[in-house]
Design a protein around this motif. Structure first.
Motif, PDB file in Angstrom:
ATOM      1  N   PHE A 214       0.845  -1.179   0.000  1.00  0.00           N
ATOM      2  CA  PHE A 214       0.000   0.000   0.000  1.00  0.00           C
ATOM      3  C   PHE A 214       0.887   1.239   0.000  1.00  0.00           C
ATOM      4  CE2 PHE A 214      -3.574  -2.653   1.309  1.00  0.00           C
ATOM      5  CZ  PHE A 214      -4.635  -2.015   0.685  1.00  0.00           C
ATOM      6  N   LEU A 215       0.522   2.215  -0.822  1.00  0.00           N
ATOM      7  CA  LEU A 215       1.200   3.503  -0.805  1.00  0.00           C
ATOM      8  C   LEU A 215       0.460   4.471   0.109  1.00  0.00           C
ATOM      9  CD1 LEU A 215       3.412   5.363  -1.834  1.00  0.00           C
ATOM     10  CD2 LEU A 215       2.065   5.740  -3.903  1.00  0.00           C
ATOM     11  N   ASN A 216      -0.844   4.380   0.086  1.00  0.00           N
ATOM     12  CA  ASN A 216      -1.724   5.105   0.994  1.00  0.00           C
ATOM     13  C   ASN A 216      -3.061   4.380   0.974  1.00  0.00           C
ATOM     14  OD1 ASN A 216      -3.003   5.990  -1.429  1.00  0.00           O
ATOM     15  ND2 ASN A 216      -1.623   7.742  -1.529  1.00  0.00           N
ATOM     16  N   ASN A 217      -4.092   4.959   1.554  1.00  0.00           N
ATOM     17  CA  ASN A 217      -5.379   4.273   1.610  1.00  0.00           C
ATOM     18  C   ASN A 217      -6.053   4.145   0.252  1.00  0.00           C
ATOM     19  OD1 ASN A 217      -5.317   3.817   4.376  1.00  0.00           O
ATOM     20  ND2 ASN A 217      -6.202   5.825   4.836  1.00  0.00           N
ATOM     21  N   SER A 218      -5.568   4.891  -0.743  1.00  0.00           N
ATOM     22  CA  SER A 218      -6.218   4.906  -2.054  1.00  0.00           C
ATOM     23  C   SER A 218      -5.385   4.287  -3.157  1.00  0.00           C
ATOM     24  CB  SER A 218      -6.553   6.361  -2.451  1.00  0.00           C
ATOM     25  OG  SER A 218      -7.371   6.978  -1.493  1.00  0.00           O
TER      26      SER A 218
END
Length: 401
Positions: A214-218
């Motif tokens: 994951f890079l961020n939640n999106s």
């Protein structure tokens, strides 16, 4: 984990200042003091078998060993690793497993274990926790297998896994093609369903294959390496939204590859290996590698390179520029010199500067090489090999000087 500053997402890596040849923002900064971080040796643990995978969440350490098809779950208490649960196919009433424990991941909802050789395609087994916040997991597993879009044998499903509290992404590969599967799950109902999948054709996964994070939640990020017709190669880090729509690409030049990468919030830290040819004194052609570290940030769909540096640019006294594992938290970076036990830690100040360590390099005790760097609630765990080629876990406290 002791934190030096409370830093917002916006200023976490606005980041890294300058020292020597590093320039992460305009201007020149010469630090007047040393990093207040220090790594203090704590303990080590010999493992009887080679570790395939390790993951950490707060004070819980999960270790997967596929050669004996066993997953060990430890709890760190007063800097001691205490075994609290063992998960095996037998304890889970599973049959037909072959590489159980090849990849392990932990989230606050459960422990995720892959067997890329299970059945015809591979599988991921989910051991939900009995209650979120408790260090206890069900012995019976919910099995995930690919059901949409792939009808081939031997896809090595479960080559890597990344998870959050509602989504699971699983990678597989066959014939140099990586496929990423998305699953949605509901912890309260212990329900999992496949949502989507996407393939990356022509990928040559001979470097850290199948890595996904994951890079961020999106957004998620994974690697693709392509061999060109002239046998040169290039690779990219491809960023997809969690709906598996391509968002952006971090590209590298021919013969310059991302040897390793890690993420924190919207930031990507890469270890780059550039291969070039030269001629020695006898006229023989030799390959020369030059390693560096690059820091990228994602804003919307735009990737920005903050800058690139190597050991020489920050005046680290080392005989090689070969960089191995890299690790990043919101206020420090650790990386090691490849095929050695040497690591370097630098502090990221609130003003956005790298403050060098008071020690040029640190030799991690009881190891001759390092294969993993991870943080737990109060410090760092290094995984690597000792002089007898045994896998060893070494714990260090992360302190302020």
């Amino acid at each position: 984990l002791l934190r030096v500053f409370k830093m917002t997402t916006e200023n976490i890596l606005q980041s890294i200042g300058t020292t020597g040849g590093i320039k992460f923002f305009p201007g020149t900064y010469v630090p007047t003091n040393n990093s207040r971080y220090s790594l203090i040796y704590n303990n080590f643990y010999n493992m009887a078998f080679t570790i395939d995978s390790i993951d950490i969440l707060d004070d819980i350490v999960v270790v997967g060993i596929s050669s004996i098809q066993t997953v060990y779950v430890y709890k760190i208490s007063q800097n001691i690793l205490n075994l609290i649960q063992t998960i095996t196919p037998r304890s889970s009433s599973l049959t037909g497993t072959q590489l159980f424990g090849k990849v392990v991941k932990i989230a606050n909802t459960g422990i995720f274990v892959s067997d890329p050789s299970y059945g015809s395609n591979g599988a991921v087994f989910v051991y939900f926790c009995t209650q979120i916040g408790l260090s206890s997991w069900y012995q019976s597993a919910v099995k995930i297998i690919p059901s949409v879009g792939v009808n081939v044998v031997g896809i090595n499903f479960g080559s890597d896994i990344c998870i959050n509290n509602s989504m699971i992404f699983v990678t597989s590969y066959i014939d140099n093609t990586t496929t990423c599967f998305k699953y949605i799950y509901d912890y309260s109902r212990k329900f999992i369903k496949q949502d989507n999948n996407i393939s990356l054709p022509s990928a040559d996964n001979t470097l850290f294959p199948y890595r996904i994070m994951f890079l961020n939640n999106s957004n998620i990020i994974l690697n693709e390496k392509i061999t060109n017709s002239d046998n040169t190669y290039q690779n990219s880090l491809i960023i997809y939204t969690t709906d598996l729509v391509q968002n952006s690409i971090i590209s590298n030049d021919n013969n310059k590859i991302f040897d390793y990468f890690t993420t924190f919030n919207n930031y990507v830290l890469t270890n780059n290996k550039h291969v070039s040819s030269s001629t020695d004194d006898s006229g023989n052609t030799i390959d020369i590698t030059d390693d560096s570290i690059s820091l990228y940030t994602l804003i919307g769909s735009t990737v920005n390179l903050k800058d690139t540096f190597n050991s020489k640019s920050i005046n680290i006294d080392t005989n090689t520029d070969d960089i191995g594992i890299v690790y990043m938290d919101n206020n420090f970076i650790i990386w090691n010199i490849e095929n050695s036990n040497k690591v370097y830690i630098a502090e990221i100040s609130e003003m956005g500067n790298i403050i060098p360590s008071s020690v040029s390099m640190i030799d991690v005790e009881n190891l001759i090489s390092i294969i993993s760097i991870m943080k737990h609630s109060n410090g760092i765990i290094f995984t690597g090999y000792n002089s007898n080629n045994m896998t060893v876990l070494v714990t260090y406290n992360l302190n302020l000087i």
